[in-house]
Design a protein around this motif. Structure first.
Motif, PDB file in Angstrom:
ATOM      1  N   UNK A   1       0.830  -1.207   0.000  1.00  0.00           N
ATOM      2  CA  UNK A   1       0.000   0.000   0.000  1.00  0.00           C
ATOM      3  C   UNK A   1       0.867   1.261   0.000  1.00  0.00           C
ATOM      4  N   UNK A   2       1.941   1.274   0.788  1.00  0.00           N
ATOM      5  CA  UNK A   2       2.848   2.432   0.835  1.00  0.00           C
ATOM      6  C   UNK A   2       3.532   2.636  -0.515  1.00  0.00           C
ATOM      7  N   UNK A   3       3.936   1.550  -1.123  1.00  0.00           N
ATOM      8  CA  UNK A   3       4.570   1.643  -2.443  1.00  0.00           C
ATOM      9  C   UNK A   3       3.560   2.176  -3.456  1.00  0.00           C
ATOM     10  N   UNK A   4       2.333   1.687  -3.373  1.00  0.00           N
ATOM     11  CA  UNK A   4       1.277   2.125  -4.287  1.00  0.00           C
ATOM     12  C   UNK A   4       1.026   3.628  -4.142  1.00  0.00           C
TER      13      UNK A   4
ATOM     14  N   UNK B   1      -1.467  -4.963   2.643  1.00  0.00           N
ATOM     15  CA  UNK B   1      -0.797  -4.971   3.954  1.00  0.00           C
ATOM     16  C   UNK B   1       0.457  -5.841   3.976  1.00  0.00           C
ATOM     17  N   UNK B   2       0.718  -6.546   2.873  1.00  0.00           N
ATOM     18  CA  UNK B   2       1.920  -7.384   2.768  1.00  0.00           C
ATOM     19  C   UNK B   2       3.155  -6.500   2.885  1.00  0.00           C
ATOM     20  N   UNK B   3       4.147  -6.951   3.653  1.00  0.00           N
ATOM     21  CA  UNK B   3       5.316  -6.112   3.929  1.00  0.00           C
ATOM     22  C   UNK B   3       6.559  -6.602   3.206  1.00  0.00           C
TER      23      UNK B   3
ATOM     24  N   UNK C   1       4.177 -12.338  -6.095  1.00  0.00           N
ATOM     25  CA  UNK C   1       4.308 -11.411  -7.217  1.00  0.00           C
ATOM     26  C   UNK C   1       3.368 -11.761  -8.354  1.00  0.00           C
ATOM     27  N   UNK C   2       3.215 -13.056  -8.624  1.00  0.00           N
ATOM     28  CA  UNK C   2       2.327 -13.503  -9.700  1.00  0.00           C
ATOM     29  C   UNK C   2       0.876 -13.127  -9.408  1.00  0.00           C
TER      30      UNK C   2
ATOM     31  N   UNK D   1      -6.552  -6.406  -3.089  1.00  0.00           N
ATOM     32  CA  UNK D   1      -7.172  -6.818  -1.823  1.00  0.00           C
ATOM     33  C   UNK D   1      -6.326  -6.375  -0.636  1.00  0.00           C
ATOM     34  N   UNK D   2      -6.999  -6.151   0.469  1.00  0.00           N
ATOM     35  CA  UNK D   2      -6.344  -5.669   1.682  1.00  0.00           C
ATOM     36  C   UNK D   2      -5.192  -6.570   2.115  1.00  0.00           C
ATOM     37  N   UNK D   3      -5.353  -7.885   1.954  1.00  0.00           N
ATOM     38  CA  UNK D   3      -4.305  -8.818   2.364  1.00  0.00           C
ATOM     39  C   UNK D   3      -3.008  -8.551   1.583  1.00  0.00           C
ATOM     40  N   UNK D   4      -3.109  -8.161   0.318  1.00  0.00           N
ATOM     41  CA  UNK D   4      -1.914  -7.829  -0.458  1.00  0.00           C
ATOM     42  C   UNK D   4      -1.407  -6.435  -0.124  1.00  0.00           C
TER      43      UNK D   4
END
Length: 186
Positions: free
Chosen positions: A20-23, A82-84, A56-57, A77-80
């Motif tokens: 999310x931060x990268x986005x 929030x992925x760190x 990544x895929x 999706x939120x799960x992605x």
């Protein structure tokens, strides 16, 4: 390309960074830049981490589907989201990529504009989804996903830089990936 690397690097630091931060660092309408960042990360040593190509895929497939559907804003999706990712590794990777980005900026520029306008982004979306589907099974083959991710990176770079010639090169690379996948399965 260099500005893109700088924006992603600014999201890094000493703390872990979420997708999310990268986005947010890339901006709201960041289909191609995010596709580029994810695929480039998979070409680097980060892509050798078990499970990274599969994650990544999934991200590549989601972005590709949204390109195919012609969405105006990117959704993950939120799960992605929030992925760190390790902020230190991200910063190191982006600093490593800075000279590469400078070289790419000299080579890549707007040309053959028809190949980066509709319907080609949707076709790139289809190609990205198909390549993403091949990535999880290829995770057991050393370096195979570096080639698949590089092909997606070429498509994303072509859309980001509006370089139609690079679209043609990316489709040739995709044909090579298809050959690798079919050869690996037989």
């Amino acid at each position: 390309m260099r500005r893109l690397v700088e924006r992603v690097e600014s999201a890094g630091g000493n703390q872990d960074v979420t997708i999310d931060s990268i986005l947010h660092a890339l901006g709201e309408r960041s289909f191609a830049p995010l596709l580029l960042v994810v695929s480039v990360l998979l070409v680097t040593p980060v892509g050798a981490v078990p499970g990274a190509p599969t994650i990544g895929a999934v991200i590549i497939a989601l972005i590709g589907l949204q390109l195919l559907l012609g969405r105006q804003q990117l959704w993950l999706p939120l799960v992605l989201l929030k992925r760190k990712v390790s902020g230190q590794k991200l910063t190191r990777t982006m600093r490593y990529l800075e000279p590469v980005a400078q070289t790419i900026d000299k080579l890549v520029h707007p040309r053959l504009p028809r190949l980066v306008r509709a319907p080609f982004p949707r076709i790139v979306g289809v190609a990205s989804v198909l390549i993403a589907l091949a990535m999880p099974p290829l995770e057991i083959v050393p370096m195979a996903n570096a080639f698949t991710a590089l092909t997606v990176a070429l498509f994303a770079l072509a859309l980001t830089a509006r370089d139609g010639l690079l679209v043609v090169i990316a489709f040739l690379a995709a044909a090579g990936v298809a050959y690798i996948v079919v050869g690996g399965l037989l």
